[in-house]
Design an enzyme around this catalytic site. Structure first.
Site, PDB file in Angstrom:
ATOM      1  N   LYS A 158      -6.000 -36.076  20.798  1.00  0.00           N
ATOM      2  CA  LYS A 158      -6.093 -37.064  21.796  1.00  0.00           C
ATOM      3  C   LYS A 158      -4.739 -37.050  22.562  1.00  0.00           C
ATOM      4  CE  LYS A 158      -9.168 -38.796  18.673  1.00  0.00           C
ATOM      5  NZ  LYS A 158     -10.276 -39.754  17.806  1.00  0.00           N
ATOM      6  N   GLU A 200      -5.464 -36.160  15.454  1.00  0.00           N
ATOM      7  CA  GLU A 200      -6.017 -36.416  14.239  1.00  0.00           C
ATOM      8  C   GLU A 200      -7.247 -35.502  13.171  1.00  0.00           C
ATOM      9  OE1 GLU A 200      -8.304 -39.830  15.389  1.00  0.00           O
ATOM     10  OE2 GLU A 200      -6.838 -41.781  15.631  1.00  0.00           O
ATOM     11  N   HIS A 235     -20.095 -39.456  26.164  1.00  0.00           N
ATOM     12  CA  HIS A 235     -19.162 -40.954  25.712  1.00  0.00           C
ATOM     13  C   HIS A 235     -19.753 -42.023  26.648  1.00  0.00           C
ATOM     14  CE1 HIS A 235     -16.131 -38.204  23.609  1.00  0.00           C
ATOM     15  NE2 HIS A 235     -16.377 -37.169  24.600  1.00  0.00           N
ATOM     16  N   GLU A 288     -10.588 -47.262  18.293  1.00  0.00           N
ATOM     17  CA  GLU A 288      -9.777 -48.406  19.477  1.00  0.00           C
ATOM     18  C   GLU A 288     -10.363 -49.768  19.741  1.00  0.00           C
ATOM     19  OE1 GLU A 288     -11.799 -46.862  23.126  1.00  0.00           O
ATOM     20  OE2 GLU A 288     -10.829 -44.254  22.060  1.00  0.00           O
ATOM     21  N   ARG A 292     -12.613 -56.619  25.454  1.00  0.00           N
ATOM     22  CA  ARG A 292     -13.188 -57.469  26.236  1.00  0.00           C
ATOM     23  C   ARG A 292     -14.655 -57.917  26.031  1.00  0.00           C
ATOM     24  NH1 ARG A 292     -13.548 -51.899  27.129  1.00  0.00           N
ATOM     25  NH2 ARG A 292     -16.111 -51.291  26.548  1.00  0.00           N
ATOM     26  N   ARG A 338     -30.260 -48.338  27.831  1.00  0.00           N
ATOM     27  CA  ARG A 338     -29.124 -48.359  29.380  1.00  0.00           C
ATOM     28  C   ARG A 338     -30.401 -47.887  30.325  1.00  0.00           C
ATOM     29  NH1 ARG A 338     -23.087 -48.157  28.677  1.00  0.00           N
ATOM     30  NH2 ARG A 338     -22.855 -48.944  26.537  1.00  0.00           N
TER      31      ARG A 338
HETATM   32  C1  MV4 Z   1     -13.194 -38.380  17.902  1.00  0.00           C
HETATM   33  C2  MV4 Z   1     -14.126 -37.946  16.397  1.00  0.00           C
HETATM   34  C3  MV4 Z   1     -14.240 -37.411  15.181  1.00  0.00           C
HETATM   35  N1  MV4 Z   1     -12.763 -37.244  15.417  1.00  0.00           N
HETATM   36  N2  MV4 Z   1     -11.868 -39.108  16.793  1.00  0.00           N
HETATM   37  C4  MV4 Z   1     -14.936 -39.784  21.322  1.00  0.00           C
HETATM   38  C5  MV4 Z   1     -14.599 -41.088  22.387  1.00  0.00           C
HETATM   39  C6  MV4 Z   1     -13.705 -41.845  21.871  1.00  0.00           C
HETATM   40  N3  MV4 Z   1     -13.701 -43.462  21.549  1.00  0.00           N
HETATM   41  C7  MV4 Z   1     -12.775 -41.153  20.813  1.00  0.00           C
HETATM   42  N4  MV4 Z   1     -13.934 -39.888  20.343  1.00  0.00           N
HETATM   43  C8  MV4 Z   1     -14.385 -39.083  19.301  1.00  0.00           C
HETATM   44  N5  MV4 Z   1     -12.835 -39.033  18.212  1.00  0.00           N
HETATM   45  C9  MV4 Z   1     -11.772 -38.033  15.064  1.00  0.00           C
HETATM   46  N6  MV4 Z   1     -10.717 -37.762  14.623  1.00  0.00           N
HETATM   47  C10 MV4 Z   1     -15.315 -37.702  18.042  1.00  0.00           C
HETATM   48  C11 MV4 Z   1     -15.330 -38.252  18.515  1.00  0.00           C
HETATM   49  C12 MV4 Z   1     -16.920 -38.340  19.299  1.00  0.00           C
HETATM   50  C13 MV4 Z   1     -17.490 -39.512  19.732  1.00  0.00           C
HETATM   51  C14 MV4 Z   1     -17.236 -41.116  19.436  1.00  0.00           C
HETATM   52  C15 MV4 Z   1     -17.836 -42.335  19.502  1.00  0.00           C
HETATM   53  C16 MV4 Z   1     -19.016 -42.031  20.395  1.00  0.00           C
HETATM   54  C17 MV4 Z   1     -19.125 -40.122  20.586  1.00  0.00           C
HETATM   55  C18 MV4 Z   1     -18.976 -39.549  20.595  1.00  0.00           C
HETATM   56  C19 MV4 Z   1     -18.930 -38.393  20.971  1.00  0.00           C
HETATM   57  C20 MV4 Z   1     -18.160 -36.835  21.043  1.00  0.00           C
HETATM   58  C21 MV4 Z   1     -16.793 -36.840  19.649  1.00  0.00           C
END
Ligand code: MV4
Length: 450
Positions: A158, A200, A235, A288, A292, A338
């Site tokens: 990331k 991660e 996303h 995260e 806001r 949405r």
């Molecule tokens: C991840 C994950 C799996 N494992 N982190 C996508 C957006 C970003 N904010 C973080 N995301 C992800 N992080 C780890 N360690 C899977 C995603 C992810 C995801 C997260 C939330 C909603 C939809 C998603 C779609 C694909 C991947």
């Protein structure tokens, strides 16, 4: 309380903020671009000021112009809505410097949560679970490979300056990680101006469940339960609901308490959201923090009866929160979809003139939009034209009400994703509450539309 507030946004969220201001007797100042002269937010506000050309860089992102208008109009505070300048620490700082209240947290808090590595370190110290991984910058593929070996594959690479999915890469073994590292680093550097990378453990088939918080300037903080936002595409969230069909009461309480610890630790004051990834065993991990108001805030308002924009205004004006945690109720079930001006098969935006538009009505239905018949959806802005929210005593009733409202929804002249939304809500997997982040890629088969 403030007597005059500037809304530094457009579309449905500007309208949403104006309505609460009006209810509270606060004068409103709209800003608008040349493309938005006929917009509803301009018509509704007590005064409106043209700030520039259609492109956001030349209007809604022009910090100095917006500050100038706020001063000339004698607005005491600025509400940034979501997107645009809402999580821009430079804008918050400029407001602070000019003695204008930024309706959001302090600039340094926004900046701290903007760096994902710093956010991980902070949450770890606050006692909030984070995804197993590293909380320092990886400078080379060798360093990344060493870290991944200790975490165990699969891992997710990331960008620290990322978020919202940009610059992420899954690696299932060392060869894949080495192959992806430099490219991801370069993409992050060119996209964010910062190529800092970390890794991660990759969580398979996670759910995205976020906790809504309210925190005042005295360090008092409550959680307004969770929103389940797992159904996304690239996303972009498509469907959000509260409560999550996946959580049990104990996990819900633990997540809420962890989110409150996070906010208190960083001295947060505003409405805010802690996003968690939740795995199949209901382990949850900080992902995260959004500093806001969020697009999907209405589902929380529907089940709690709390106007989150009103709370933001009160907090920014220095009022203490009027709630203890025990006062936060949870009543019924709410789902939001949405509505995007886009082709449901290609997902390309579908700008154009809306020739006919009528909003559905019915028990438990709430419709948030700035669209009126005869307006043009331009390619300059986000293609989301409306949000439709249904509330019911239980999830099944909320689904039925929303489906009925979608069938009654009439938009002519442009394409919308309404066929996709109908398919999701009527899908057996959705109805069973099987809402994971891979829902659309698993279940959505493009359909023929004219
Ligand atoms: C991840 C994950 C799996 N494992 N982190 C996508 C957006 C970003 N904010 C973080 N995301 C992800 N992080 C780890 N360690 C899977 C995603 C992810 C995801 C997260 C939330 C909603 C939809 C998603 C779609 C694909 C991947």
């Amino acid at each position: 309380m403030f007597s005059k507030v500037l809304i530094a946004n457009r579309g449905e969220i500007a309208v949403r903020v104006i309505r609460t201001c009006q209810r509270l007797g606060i004068q409103t100042v709209a800003v608008y671009s040349e493309a938005d002269a006929d917009s509803l937010h301009v018509a509704l506000a007590d005064e409106a000021h043209l700030i520039g050309k259609p492109r956001v860089a030349e209007s809604y992102l022009n910090i100095e112009k917006i500050i100038e208008v706020a001063k000339a109009a004698k607005a005491e505070a600025i509400h940034p809505g979501y997107g645009l300048l809402s999580e821009n620490p430079s804008f918050a700082r400029r407001c602070e410097e000019e003695g204008i209240v930024f309706i959001g947290p302090k600039a340094d808090v926004i900046a701290a949560m903007g760096s994902k590595i710093e956010a991980r370190r902070t949450m770890e110290k606050a006692g909030v679970p984070i995804v197993p991984g590293v909380s320092f910058a990886l400078d080379s593929a060798d360093e990344a490979a060493k870290a991944a070996a200790s975490i165990g594959y699969p891992v997710m690479l990331k960008a620290s300056a990322g978020g919202g999915g940009i610059g992420m890469h899954i690696a299932r073994d060392e060869a894949e990680l080495r192959q992806a590292f430099e490219g991801s680093q370069k993409r992050a550097a060119s996209f964010f101006g910062d190529g800092t990378m970390y890794i991660e453990k990759y969580i398979e088939r996670p759910r995205h469940i976020e906790i809504q918080l309210l925190a005042d300037q005295n360090g008092h903080c409550v959680y307004l339960w969770e929103r389940e936002c797992s159904i996304q595409r690239r996303h972009q969230k498509v469907v959000e609901e509260a409560p999550s069909p996946f959580l049990d009461e104990e996990t819900r309480r633990k997540m809420g308490e962890a989110a409150v610890r996070a906010a208190r630790y960083i001295g947060y004051a505003n409405a805010g959201t802690i996003e968690f990834l939740v795995d199949e065993q209901k382990n949850f991990y900080f992902l995260e923090m959004n500093t806001r108001l969020q697009v999907e805030h209405p589902v929380t308002e529907e089940i709690t009866g709390i106007d989150i924009v009103e709370e933001q205004l009160r907090i920014a004006a220095g009022e203490p929160l009027r709630y203890q945690q025990e006062d936060i109720r949870r009543d019924g079930h709410a789902i939001e979809v949405r509505i995007y001006a886009e082709d449901p098969n290609t997902f390309y935006p579908s700008p154009g003139r809306i020739t006919a538009f009528s909003a559905p009505q019915g028990e438990g239905i709430r419709h948030e939009t700035a669209v009126q018949g005869g307006i043009t959806v331009t390619p300059f802005y986000d293609p989301m034209i409306a949000k439709l929210i249904a509330k019911g005593p239980d999830r099944q009733t909320a689904i039925e009400r929303l489906l009925e409202a979608l069938r009654d929804y009439r938009v002519e002249g442009i394409k919308t994703n309404i066929p996709l939304l109908e398919a999701v809500l009527s899908h057996p997997a959705f109805q069973a509450g099987d809402t994971t982040t891979d829902f659309l890629s698993k279940h959505w088969k493009p359909i023929k539309t004219k």
